[in-house]
Design a protein around this motif. Structure first.
Motif, PDB file in Angstrom:
ATOM      1  N   MET A 232       0.814  -1.207   0.000  1.00 35.01           N
ATOM      2  CA  MET A 232       0.000   0.000   0.000  1.00 35.01           C
ATOM      3  C   MET A 232       0.855   1.268   0.000  1.00 35.01           C
ATOM      4  SD  MET A 232      -3.129   0.660   2.571  1.00 35.01           S
ATOM      5  CE  MET A 232      -4.747   0.682   1.871  1.00 35.01           C
ATOM      6  N   ASN A 233       2.138   1.137   0.065  1.00 40.81           N
ATOM      7  CA  ASN A 233       3.039   2.281   0.120  1.00 40.81           C
ATOM      8  C   ASN A 233       3.373   2.755  -1.293  1.00 40.81           C
ATOM      9  OD1 ASN A 233       4.712   4.212   1.149  1.00 40.81           O
ATOM     10  ND2 ASN A 233       6.417   2.839   1.481  1.00 40.81           N
ATOM     11  N   ARG A 234       2.469   3.539  -1.876  1.00 40.61           N
ATOM     12  CA  ARG A 234       2.664   4.081  -3.221  1.00 40.61           C
ATOM     13  C   ARG A 234       2.602   5.597  -3.146  1.00 40.61           C
ATOM     14  NH1 ARG A 234      -2.292   1.957  -4.746  1.00 40.61           N
ATOM     15  NH2 ARG A 234      -2.424   3.761  -6.088  1.00 40.61           N
ATOM     16  N   PRO A 235       3.384   6.271  -3.990  1.00 46.03           N
ATOM     17  CA  PRO A 235       3.361   7.736  -3.932  1.00 46.03           C
ATOM     18  C   PRO A 235       2.018   8.337  -4.320  1.00 46.03           C
ATOM     19  CG  PRO A 235       4.694   6.984  -5.787  1.00 46.03           C
ATOM     20  CD  PRO A 235       4.321   5.768  -4.989  1.00 46.03           C
ATOM     21  N   ASP A 236       1.217   7.612  -5.106  1.00 44.56           N
ATOM     22  CA  ASP A 236      -0.062   8.171  -5.533  1.00 44.56           C
ATOM     23  C   ASP A 236      -1.258   7.628  -4.745  1.00 44.56           C
ATOM     24  OD1 ASP A 236       0.168   5.651  -6.643  1.00 44.56           O
ATOM     25  OD2 ASP A 236      -0.719   6.213  -8.560  1.00 44.56           O
ATOM     26  N   LEU A 237      -1.007   6.954  -3.639  1.00 45.40           N
ATOM     27  CA  LEU A 237      -2.099   6.444  -2.809  1.00 45.40           C
ATOM     28  C   LEU A 237      -3.006   7.590  -2.359  1.00 45.40           C
ATOM     29  CD1 LEU A 237      -3.440   4.046  -1.368  1.00 45.40           C
ATOM     30  CD2 LEU A 237      -1.897   4.480   0.558  1.00 45.40           C
ATOM     31  N   CYS A 238      -2.415   8.732  -2.047  1.00 49.51           N
ATOM     32  CA  CYS A 238      -3.216   9.883  -1.623  1.00 49.51           C
ATOM     33  C   CYS A 238      -4.157  10.343  -2.734  1.00 49.51           C
ATOM     34  CB  CYS A 238      -2.325  11.024  -1.162  1.00 49.51           C
ATOM     35  SG  CYS A 238      -1.152  11.598  -2.405  1.00 49.51           S
ATOM     36  N   LEU A 239      -3.715  10.237  -3.991  1.00 47.15           N
ATOM     37  CA  LEU A 239      -4.578  10.616  -5.115  1.00 47.15           C
ATOM     38  C   LEU A 239      -5.692   9.597  -5.292  1.00 47.15           C
ATOM     39  CD1 LEU A 239      -1.872  11.797  -7.676  1.00 47.15           C
ATOM     40  CD2 LEU A 239      -3.081  13.135  -5.928  1.00 47.15           C
ATOM     41  N   ASP A 240      -5.376   8.323  -5.096  1.00 43.69           N
ATOM     42  CA  ASP A 240      -6.415   7.285  -5.143  1.00 43.69           C
ATOM     43  C   ASP A 240      -7.488   7.568  -4.104  1.00 43.69           C
ATOM     44  OD1 ASP A 240      -5.080   5.973  -7.169  1.00 43.69           O
ATOM     45  OD2 ASP A 240      -4.358   4.344  -5.898  1.00 43.69           O
ATOM     46  N   PHE A 241      -7.064   7.978  -2.916  1.00 39.18           N
ATOM     47  CA  PHE A 241      -8.027   8.282  -1.860  1.00 39.18           C
ATOM     48  C   PHE A 241      -8.861   9.511  -2.235  1.00 39.18           C
ATOM     49  CE2 PHE A 241      -9.067  10.187   2.367  1.00 39.18           C
ATOM     50  CZ  PHE A 241     -10.012   9.236   2.730  1.00 39.18           C
ATOM     51  N   ALA A 242      -8.217  10.548  -2.755  1.00 42.14           N
ATOM     52  CA  ALA A 242      -8.958  11.744  -3.184  1.00 42.14           C
ATOM     53  C   ALA A 242      -9.984  11.384  -4.259  1.00 42.14           C
ATOM     54  CB  ALA A 242      -7.991  12.803  -3.700  1.00 42.14           C
ATOM     55  N   ASN A 243      -9.645  10.410  -5.089  1.00 42.12           N
ATOM     56  CA  ASN A 243     -10.525  10.006  -6.188  1.00 42.12           C
ATOM     57  C   ASN A 243     -11.628   9.042  -5.777  1.00 42.12           C
ATOM     58  OD1 ASN A 243      -9.215  11.590  -8.117  1.00 42.12           O
ATOM     59  ND2 ASN A 243      -7.679  10.014  -8.468  1.00 42.12           N
ATOM     60  N   THR A 244     -11.764   8.769  -4.477  1.00 41.89           N
ATOM     61  CA  THR A 244     -12.894   7.950  -4.047  1.00 41.89           C
ATOM     62  C   THR A 244     -14.197   8.731  -4.194  1.00 41.89           C
ATOM     63  OG1 THR A 244     -12.600   8.542  -1.717  1.00 41.89           O
ATOM     64  CG2 THR A 244     -11.573   6.476  -2.472  1.00 41.89           C
ATOM     65  N   ARG A 245     -14.077  10.000  -4.442  1.00 41.18           N
ATOM     66  CA  ARG A 245     -15.215  10.832  -4.872  1.00 41.18           C
ATOM     67  C   ARG A 245     -14.824  11.316  -6.260  1.00 41.18           C
ATOM     68  NH1 ARG A 245     -17.591  16.544  -2.956  1.00 41.18           N
ATOM     69  NH2 ARG A 245     -19.762  16.079  -3.439  1.00 41.18           N
ATOM     70  N   TYR A 246     -15.587  10.922  -7.259  1.00 41.93           N
ATOM     71  CA  TYR A 246     -15.184  11.257  -8.621  1.00 41.93           C
ATOM     72  C   TYR A 246     -16.335  11.874  -9.407  1.00 41.93           C
ATOM     73  CZ  TYR A 246     -17.051   6.568  -9.592  1.00 41.93           C
ATOM     74  OH  TYR A 246     -17.843   5.467  -9.673  1.00 41.93           O
ATOM     75  N   TRP A 247     -16.055  12.228 -10.647  1.00 36.63           N
ATOM     76  CA  TRP A 247     -16.947  13.042 -11.470  1.00 36.63           C
ATOM     77  C   TRP A 247     -17.267  14.335 -10.727  1.00 36.63           C
ATOM     78  CZ3 TRP A 247     -16.834  12.042 -16.330  1.00 36.63           C
ATOM     79  CH2 TRP A 247     -16.721  10.736 -16.785  1.00 36.63           C
ATOM     80  N   ARG A 248     -16.225  14.936 -10.167  1.00 33.68           N
ATOM     81  CA  ARG A 248     -16.365  16.136  -9.351  1.00 33.68           C
ATOM     82  C   ARG A 248     -16.837  17.358 -10.126  1.00 33.68           C
ATOM     83  NH1 ARG A 248     -13.658  16.366  -4.262  1.00 33.68           N
ATOM     84  NH2 ARG A 248     -12.805  14.353  -3.651  1.00 33.68           N
ATOM     85  N   GLY A 249     -16.734  17.336 -11.436  1.00 32.76           N
ATOM     86  CA  GLY A 249     -17.191  18.462 -12.242  1.00 32.76           C
ATOM     87  C   GLY A 249     -18.683  18.422 -12.543  1.00 32.76           C
ATOM     88  N   GLN A 250     -19.355  17.383 -12.127  1.00 28.10           N
ATOM     89  CA  GLN A 250     -20.798  17.266 -12.344  1.00 28.10           C
ATOM     90  C   GLN A 250     -21.552  17.839 -11.150  1.00 28.10           C
ATOM     91  OE1 GLN A 250     -21.629  13.140 -13.159  1.00 28.10           O
ATOM     92  NE2 GLN A 250     -21.028  13.353 -15.299  1.00 28.10           N
TER      93      GLN A 250
END
Length: 177
Positions: free
Chosen positions: A1-19
Motif C-alpha cells: 500500500m506504500n505508493r506515492p499516488d495512494l493519496c490521489l487514489d483516496f482523493a478520487n474515491t469521490r469522482y466526477w467532481r465536475g458534475q
C-alpha cells in the motif's frame, strides 16, 4: 500500500467532481474500512473526519495540478493530520515487498489513513509534483500521477474520458463536413 499516488487514489474515491452530483464511493464507515483494508469500520465521527481529510488532500493536489500554490489551510490541515497520525516505525514483509506496519485497530481516521497521509507528504516532498495532473474532462477532474514517457497525459484513462473526447471530436468533425 506504500505508493506515492495512494493519496490521489483516496482523493478520487469521490469522482466526477465536475458534475452537479459527484459520485461518492465512501458512503458508510464500512466502505472506508473496506477501502483501507481495516479490521473494523470507524465511528461515525471518525468517518466524517476521514472525508474531511480526503477533501483537504483533493484541494491541495488539485491546486498543484493547476500550477497553483495550495491554500495555507489545506497545507496546515495536512501537517496537523500527519502530526497526529501513527509514526512510521516498523517495517513488515509483504508478499513481494516491504511496507510500513500500521495499527488500525483504534479505528481513528488518522490511524486508518496513515498510509494515505504519508503518501501525501512524500508526494509533496518529492520531485514529482510537476507530474500531478487533473483529467482534462471538465466533468471528471480525476487526479493522477503522470508517469507517461512523454509526460503529456491528459486523461484519467483513455478508455473513459480520452475515448469520450475522441468521439466528441469525431462527431463535431463529421457534423461540419
Amino acid at each position: 500500500m506504500n505508493r506515492p499516488d495512494l493519496c490521489l487514489d483516496f482523493a478520487n474515491t469521490r469522482y466526477w467532481r465536475g458534475q452537479d452530483s459527484p459520485t461518492e464511493t465512501l458512503k458508510t464507515p464500512a466502505d472506508l474500512a473496506a477501502w483501507a483494508k481495516a479490521p473494523k469500520p470507524p465511528a461515525p465521527k471518525e468517518f466524517e473526519r476521514a472525508l474531511e481529510l480526503r477533501e483537504t488532500i483533493h484541494r491541495l493536489f488539485d491546486a498543484v495540478a493547476q500550477g497553483k500554490a495550495p491554500a495555507a489551510r489545506d497545507f496546515e490541515g495536512l501537517n496537523a493530520a500527519l502530526a497526529g497520525a501513527p509514526a512510521r516505525t516498523v517495517l513488515k514483509r509483504g508478499k513481494e515487498t516491504f511496507d510500513w506496519e500500521v495499527d488500525m485497530r483504534s479505528g481513528t481516521a488518522l490511524a486508518l489513513l496513515a498510509p494515505v497521509l504519508w503518501s501525501a507528504g512524500d508526494l509533496l516532498a518529492s520531485g514529482k509534483l510537476d507530474k500531478v495532473r487533473r483529467c482534462a474532462n471538465p466533468e471528471c477532474l480525476y487526479l493522477f500521477l503522470d508517469e507517461s514517457r512523454a509526460g503529456k497525459r491528459r486523461w484519467c484513462t483513455m478508455s473513459s474520458c480520452g475515448n469520450r473526447a475522441k468521439a466528441r471530436r469525431h462527431y463535431h468533425k463529421a457534423k461540419q463536413a
